[in-house]
Design an enzyme around this catalytic site. Structure first.
Site, PDB file in Angstrom:
ATOM      1  N   HIS A   1       0.808  -1.221   0.000  1.00 43.28           N
ATOM      2  CA  HIS A   1       0.000   0.000   0.000  1.00 43.28           C
ATOM      3  C   HIS A   1       0.841   1.272   0.000  1.00 43.28           C
ATOM      4  CE1 HIS A   1      -3.668   2.022  -0.512  1.00 43.28           C
ATOM      5  NE2 HIS A   1      -3.219   2.915   0.333  1.00 43.28           N
TER       6      HIS A   1
ATOM      7  N   TYR B   1       1.558   5.187  -2.596  1.00 45.70           N
ATOM      8  CA  TYR B   1       1.810   6.602  -2.255  1.00 45.70           C
ATOM      9  C   TYR B   1       3.208   7.034  -2.672  1.00 45.70           C
ATOM     10  CZ  TYR B   1      -2.625   6.122  -0.054  1.00 45.70           C
ATOM     11  OH  TYR B   1      -3.956   5.881   0.131  1.00 45.70           O
TER      12      TYR B   1
ATOM     13  N   HIS C   1      -9.871   0.558 -10.854  1.00 46.06           N
ATOM     14  CA  HIS C   1      -9.437   1.542  -9.844  1.00 46.06           C
ATOM     15  C   HIS C   1      -7.979   1.934 -10.042  1.00 46.06           C
ATOM     16  CE1 HIS C   1      -8.351   3.265  -5.948  1.00 46.06           C
ATOM     17  NE2 HIS C   1      -7.531   2.251  -5.706  1.00 46.06           N
ATOM     18  N   PHE C   2      -7.116   0.933 -10.217  1.00 46.18           N
ATOM     19  CA  PHE C   2      -5.709   1.358 -10.270  1.00 46.18           C
ATOM     20  C   PHE C   2      -5.280   1.860 -11.644  1.00 46.18           C
ATOM     21  CE2 PHE C   2      -4.837  -3.386 -10.311  1.00 46.18           C
ATOM     22  CZ  PHE C   2      -4.139  -3.468 -11.515  1.00 46.18           C
ATOM     23  N   HIS C   3      -6.140   1.615 -12.665  1.00 46.25           N
ATOM     24  CA  HIS C   3      -5.813   2.278 -13.934  1.00 46.25           C
ATOM     25  C   HIS C   3      -6.217   3.754 -13.896  1.00 46.25           C
ATOM     26  CE1 HIS C   3      -4.749  -1.683 -15.434  1.00 46.25           C
ATOM     27  NE2 HIS C   3      -4.052  -1.026 -16.317  1.00 46.25           N
TER      28      HIS C   3
ATOM     29  N   ARG D   1     -10.834 -10.401 -11.875  1.00 47.11           N
ATOM     30  CA  ARG D   1      -9.587  -9.844 -12.395  1.00 47.11           C
ATOM     31  C   ARG D   1      -8.617 -11.012 -12.592  1.00 47.11           C
ATOM     32  NH1 ARG D   1      -6.218  -7.095  -7.360  1.00 47.11           N
ATOM     33  NH2 ARG D   1      -4.688  -6.838  -9.000  1.00 47.11           N
ATOM     34  N   ARG D   2      -7.504 -10.764 -13.218  1.00 52.55           N
ATOM     35  CA  ARG D   2      -6.427 -11.734 -13.361  1.00 52.55           C
ATOM     36  C   ARG D   2      -6.921 -13.089 -13.864  1.00 52.55           C
ATOM     37  NH1 ARG D   2      -2.960 -10.361  -7.920  1.00 52.55           N
ATOM     38  NH2 ARG D   2      -1.559  -8.981  -9.002  1.00 52.55           N
TER      39      ARG D   2
HETATM   40 FE1  HAS Z   1      -6.004   2.005  -4.111  1.00 50.68          FE
HETATM   41  C1  HAS Z   1      -6.280  -1.428  -4.459  1.00 50.68           C
HETATM   42  C2  HAS Z   1      -7.962   1.878  -1.304  1.00 50.68           C
HETATM   43  C3  HAS Z   1      -5.559   5.425  -3.599  1.00 50.68           C
HETATM   44  C4  HAS Z   1      -3.444   1.998  -6.390  1.00 50.68           C
HETATM   45  N1  HAS Z   1      -5.060   0.568  -5.219  1.00 50.68           N
HETATM   46  C5  HAS Z   1      -5.330  -0.779  -5.232  1.00 50.68           C
HETATM   47  C6  HAS Z   1      -4.442  -1.435  -6.152  1.00 50.68           C
HETATM   48  C7  HAS Z   1      -3.600  -0.477  -6.662  1.00 50.68           C
HETATM   49  C8  HAS Z   1      -4.015   0.790  -6.076  1.00 50.68           C
HETATM   50  C9  HAS Z   1      -2.451  -0.686  -7.622  1.00 50.68           C
HETATM   51  O1  HAS Z   1      -9.036  -0.263   0.610  1.00 50.68           O
HETATM   52  C10 HAS Z   1      -4.461  -2.921  -6.518  1.00 50.68           C
HETATM   53  C11 HAS Z   1      -3.529  -3.773  -5.714  1.00 50.68           C
HETATM   54  C12 HAS Z   1      -3.628  -5.200  -6.182  1.00 50.68           C
HETATM   55  O2  HAS Z   1      -3.007  -5.517  -7.223  1.00 50.68           O
HETATM   56  O3  HAS Z   1      -4.348  -5.983  -5.568  1.00 50.68           O
HETATM   57  N2  HAS Z   1      -6.684   3.397  -2.740  1.00 50.68           N
HETATM   58  C13 HAS Z   1      -7.478   3.128  -1.680  1.00 50.68           C
HETATM   59  C14 HAS Z   1      -7.756   4.369  -0.959  1.00 50.68           C
HETATM   60  C15 HAS Z   1      -7.087   5.366  -1.631  1.00 50.68           C
HETATM   61  C16 HAS Z   1      -6.392   4.742  -2.733  1.00 50.68           C
HETATM   62  C17 HAS Z   1      -8.602   4.529   0.257  1.00 50.68           C
HETATM   63  N3  HAS Z   1      -4.764   3.435  -4.867  1.00 50.68           N
HETATM   64  C18 HAS Z   1      -4.737   4.766  -4.528  1.00 50.68           C
HETATM   65  C19 HAS Z   1      -3.714   5.433  -5.272  1.00 50.68           C
HETATM   66  C20 HAS Z   1      -3.110   4.477  -6.066  1.00 50.68           C
HETATM   67  C21 HAS Z   1      -3.783   3.224  -5.788  1.00 50.68           C
HETATM   68  C22 HAS Z   1      -3.367   6.898  -5.156  1.00 50.68           C
HETATM   69  C23 HAS Z   1      -1.978   4.578  -7.024  1.00 50.68           C
HETATM   70  C24 HAS Z   1      -1.291   5.642  -7.283  1.00 50.68           C
HETATM   71  N4  HAS Z   1      -6.967   0.527  -3.101  1.00 50.68           N
HETATM   72  C25 HAS Z   1      -7.692   0.682  -1.960  1.00 50.68           C
HETATM   73  C26 HAS Z   1      -8.146  -0.635  -1.482  1.00 50.68           C
HETATM   74  C27 HAS Z   1      -7.650  -1.585  -2.379  1.00 50.68           C
HETATM   75  C28 HAS Z   1      -6.928  -0.834  -3.382  1.00 50.68           C
HETATM   76  C29 HAS Z   1      -8.932  -0.941  -0.299  1.00 50.68           C
HETATM   77  C30 HAS Z   1      -7.837  -3.105  -2.307  1.00 50.68           C
HETATM   78  C31 HAS Z   1      -8.988  -3.558  -3.089  1.00 50.68           C
HETATM   79  C32 HAS Z   1      -9.094  -5.076  -3.064  1.00 50.68           C
HETATM   80  O4  HAS Z   1     -10.037  -5.584  -2.432  1.00 50.68           O
HETATM   81  O5  HAS Z   1      -8.265  -5.763  -3.660  1.00 50.68           O
HETATM   82  C33 HAS Z   1      -7.047   6.834  -1.217  1.00 50.68           C
HETATM   83  O6  HAS Z   1      -5.709   7.247  -1.078  1.00 50.68           O
HETATM   84  C34 HAS Z   1      -7.772   7.729  -2.160  1.00 50.68           C
HETATM   85  C35 HAS Z   1      -7.911   9.158  -1.625  1.00 50.68           C
HETATM   86  C36 HAS Z   1      -8.129  10.147  -2.731  1.00 50.68           C
HETATM   87  C37 HAS Z   1      -9.082  11.075  -2.785  1.00 50.68           C
HETATM   88  C38 HAS Z   1      -9.183  11.953  -4.014  1.00 50.68           C
HETATM   89  C39 HAS Z   1      -8.736  13.395  -3.785  1.00 50.68           C
HETATM   90  C40 HAS Z   1      -8.785  14.149  -5.079  1.00 50.68           C
HETATM   91  C41 HAS Z   1      -7.805  14.949  -5.561  1.00 50.68           C
HETATM   92  C42 HAS Z   1      -7.958  15.577  -6.927  1.00 50.68           C
HETATM   93  C43 HAS Z   1      -8.581  16.958  -6.854  1.00 50.68           C
HETATM   94  C44 HAS Z   1      -8.859  17.488  -8.223  1.00 50.68           C
HETATM   95  C45 HAS Z   1      -8.571  18.740  -8.623  1.00 50.68           C
HETATM   96  C46 HAS Z   1      -8.877  19.136 -10.012  1.00 50.68           C
HETATM   97  C47 HAS Z   1      -7.941  19.764  -7.753  1.00 50.68           C
HETATM   98  C48 HAS Z   1     -10.046  11.262  -1.685  1.00 50.68           C
HETATM   99  C49 HAS Z   1      -6.577  15.243  -4.793  1.00 50.68           C
HETATM  100  C50 HAS Z   1     -10.013  20.105 -10.014  1.00 50.68           C
HETATM  101  C51 HAS Z   1     -10.032  20.860 -11.264  1.00 50.68           C
HETATM  102  C52 HAS Z   1     -11.112  21.270 -11.900  1.00 50.68           C
HETATM  103  C53 HAS Z   1     -10.941  21.998 -13.161  1.00 50.68           C
HETATM  104  C54 HAS Z   1     -12.475  20.969 -11.434  1.00 50.68           C
END
Ligand code: HAS
Length: 545
Positions: A215, A219, A366-368, A431-432
């Site tokens: 995990h 980050y 999700h991860f794409h 998946r997979r």
């Molecule tokens: Fe995830 C599975 C939970 C973030 C990558 N994640 C994965 C896997 C990968 C991955 C590779 O709880 C698969 C692993 C595998 O092969 O089995 N993930 C989370 C949570 C977050 C999260 C809670 N993941 C990421 C990020 C990744 C990533 C970042 C890669 C870089 N993830 C999970 C969980 C799994 C999981 C479970 C397991 C699932 C399972 O059962 O297998 C959090 O960090 C997300 C928080 C993010 C936000 C978004 C904030 C928005 C922002 C953008 C603002 C936009 C602006 C633009 C300013 C709350 C900062 C506005 C502009 C205008 C013009 C309107």
């Protein structure tokens, strides 16, 4: 930057873009197989190409880009001595030897263990030894970066460290602490097991150690993108850093909360007490906070800059953004993708919803969106100025246009591919899996349309990869010679001074270790104590069991 420093960073960039091409090609092949219309020739296995895809893009491309980019940031902000540069080269070559070893075993079909490589899948020992070398090489990079900041601090007593250097050191600390888990699994479990010194392996220990690393790994990918959003994008849009203190605090929170959360990948796993799963899910919700702070900060940067330029009204500030500058557009699409990407993460982390999506292709969707859109589009956005700045060339308006086309292709391809992955996942598609029609079962007929859509999206993305590799070659060899701007933003002149405690490394590292102990010590001991007979955690040498 000196010539030698530029050469060092560029070496990492070459590996990055070669990886992009190889890994992308494998991705295309996978989507074609899943569409049910294509079979792999010459006895090549589905899991072989799936492993190449995951390892080359998820582990090799990211790590090389990040380390190369971070060296550039450190060299620009705090400088690098001759000795530090030599040590950095040593790290690079150790990583290269390891990468080649691991890649050969995968290409020969001796390590089709996927990028998560935990037991019971078993690879050739050279795969694990290669991985260990990559980790050791990356640790050398960590210690070079730590030393760079330490030397600067000694020379600038009492001064606040440059923001980007502070961020790099946090990311490398996070990486170092996280990789200790996977290094332990590789050295103590996998290498002896694959060499035949151990007969059995404790699968739950191997998975737990993997996710302890797995995990924070995400980050480690995300934080360099955040470095760009906080400290580079404001300069590109003609603004200033919204808040140096907020940026530092969000990075500190990532250091503390990104590691003790690995169980959210193991929510369906037997053998872990639900109480500890609950604790780690609670901590997962804490690690969402710094991303929400980042979203707030980005909107604030865009709005304040727009208003200073005289754009009024509720959304007037939106118009001033330089949409035609690819250095802005690509990361901006990355930010937008993180809104659904992050929401999907919150869904994954919620226990009941995880039961629905776990091990379905939703997770791949999700991860794409997160790593393959938010992170990679930001890395592409950085490359448009970073590569010419390193090669002494200029980003021309023609390449800028090609970059915009690339960004649009990526967005369209990913929307189709990741969107259909999310929907098919909710309909239960695993998946997979190399199967597409599952012998003509009724349920699989619901999925096949989405799997074909994935292949369409994957093909569009591959065109995007070819274009990006072409742009890279242009920026390295053919763009006109010149000085490209290195855009680092300044703080607002009237900003409040950054509190000193934000640089209290002992405090943050202490709290991080404390949280890891709270989240892992007891459940890890439980796992070892409750292991069935014949699966001791470290069955080595043979006979100990
Ligand atoms: Fe995830 C599975 C939970 C973030 C990558 N994640 C994965 C896997 C990968 C991955 C590779 O709880 C698969 C692993 C595998 O092969 O089995 N993930 C989370 C949570 C977050 C999260 C809670 N993941 C990421 C990020 C990744 C990533 C970042 C890669 C870089 N993830 C999970 C969980 C799994 C999981 C479970 C397991 C699932 C399972 O059962 O297998 C959090 O960090 C997300 C928080 C993010 C936000 C978004 C904030 C928005 C922002 C953008 C603002 C936009 C602006 C633009 C300013 C709350 C900062 C506005 C502009 C205008 C013009 C309107």
């Amino acid at each position: 930057l000196s010539k030698q420093e530029k050469r060092l960073s560029m070496s990492f960039m070459y590996v990055t873009f070669i990886s992009l091409f190889i890994g992308g090609l494998m991705g295309l092949l996978q989507t074609l197989v899943r569409s049910g219309t294509f079979s792999l020739p010459w006895g090549i296995g589905y899991y072989q190409i799936l492993t190449v895809h995951g390892v080359i893009l998820g582990l090799v491309l990211t790590t090389y880009f990040i380390i190369g980019f971070q060296y550039t940031l450190m060299n620009k902000t705090v400088g690098m001595s001759h000795k530090q540069r030599q040590t950095a080269w040593l790290g690079f070559w150790v990583m290269i030897v390891g990468t080649i070893m691991a890649s050969i075993t995968i290409l020969l079909g001796k390590a089709s263990v996927l990028y998560t490589f935990y037991a019971p899948l078993k690879a050739h020992p050279a795969f694990y030894i290669g991985l260990a070398l990559v980790i050791i090489g990356s640790w050398i990079a960590c210690f070079v970066n730590f030393r760079q900041l330490q030397v600067w601090k000694k020379q600038h007593k009492g001064e606040k460290s440059p923001l980007l250097a502070f961020m790099v050191v946090i990311n490398m600390l996070l990486w170092f602490i996280a990789t200790l888990g996977v290094a332990a699994a590789v050295l103590v479990q996998f290498i002896p097991w694959s060499l035949g010194y151990a007969e059995t392996i404790n699968i739950l220990v191997s998975r737990t150690l993997f996710w302890y690393f797995g995990h924070p790994l995400v980050y480690f990918w995300l934080l360099p993108a955040y470095m760009a959003w906080y400290a580079i994008i404001p300069k590109i849009i003609g603004g200033k850093i919204f808040s140096d203190s907020l940026a530092r605090l969000s990075f500190v929170l990532f250091l503390m909360f990104s590691i003790p959360v690995g169980f959210h990948h193991q929510l369906t796993e037997p053998g872990i007490d639900p109480v500890w799963k609950f604790v780690q899910v609670t901590l997962t919700f804490m690690v969402i906070v710094p991303s929400l702070m980042t979203a707030f900060s980005m909107f604030a940067t865009f709005e304040t800059t727009g208003r200073k330029k005289g754009f009024g009204g509720l959304f007037g500030w939106f118009k001033h953004l330089p949409w035609k500058d690819v250095r802005f557009l690509a990361p901006m699409i990355g930010m937008l993708a993180f809104i659904p990407g992050g929401t999907g993460g919150i869904i994954n982390a919620s226990n009941q919803l995880n039961q629905v999506v776990h091990n379905t292709i939703w997770v791949t969707g999700h991860f794409h969106l997160t790593v393959a859109t938010t992170v990679i589009l930001t890395f592409f956005g950085l490359s448009y100025w970073l590569i010419p700045a390193l090669t002494g060339r200029k980003l021309t308006s023609k390449i800028n246009k090609l970059g915009i086309i690339q960004t649009i292709i990526w967005t369209v391809g990913m929307t189709i591919m990741s969107g259909s992955m999310h929907i098919a996942g909710l309909l239960g598609a695993p998946r997979r899996s190399s199967y597409s029609t599952y012998g003509g079962t009724e349920q699989a007929s619901d999925w096949i349309g989405y799997q074909i859509a994935q292949a369409v999206g994957g093909t569009i993305l591959f065109v995007g990869i070819l274009l990006m590799v072409y742009i890279f070659i242009q920026l390295v060899f053919f763009a006109p010679k010149g000085e490209e701007e290195f855009p680092i933003a300044e703080e607002e002149p009237d900003a409040e001074p950054t509190p000193r405690f934000l640089e209290n490394w002992k405090l943050w590292i202490g709290l991080t270790i404390g949280l890891i102990l709270i989240a892992y010590a007891i459940p890890f001991m439980d796992i070892i104590q409750n292991s069935p007979p014949g699966s001791p955690p470290f069955d080595w040498p043979i006979g100990n069991s």
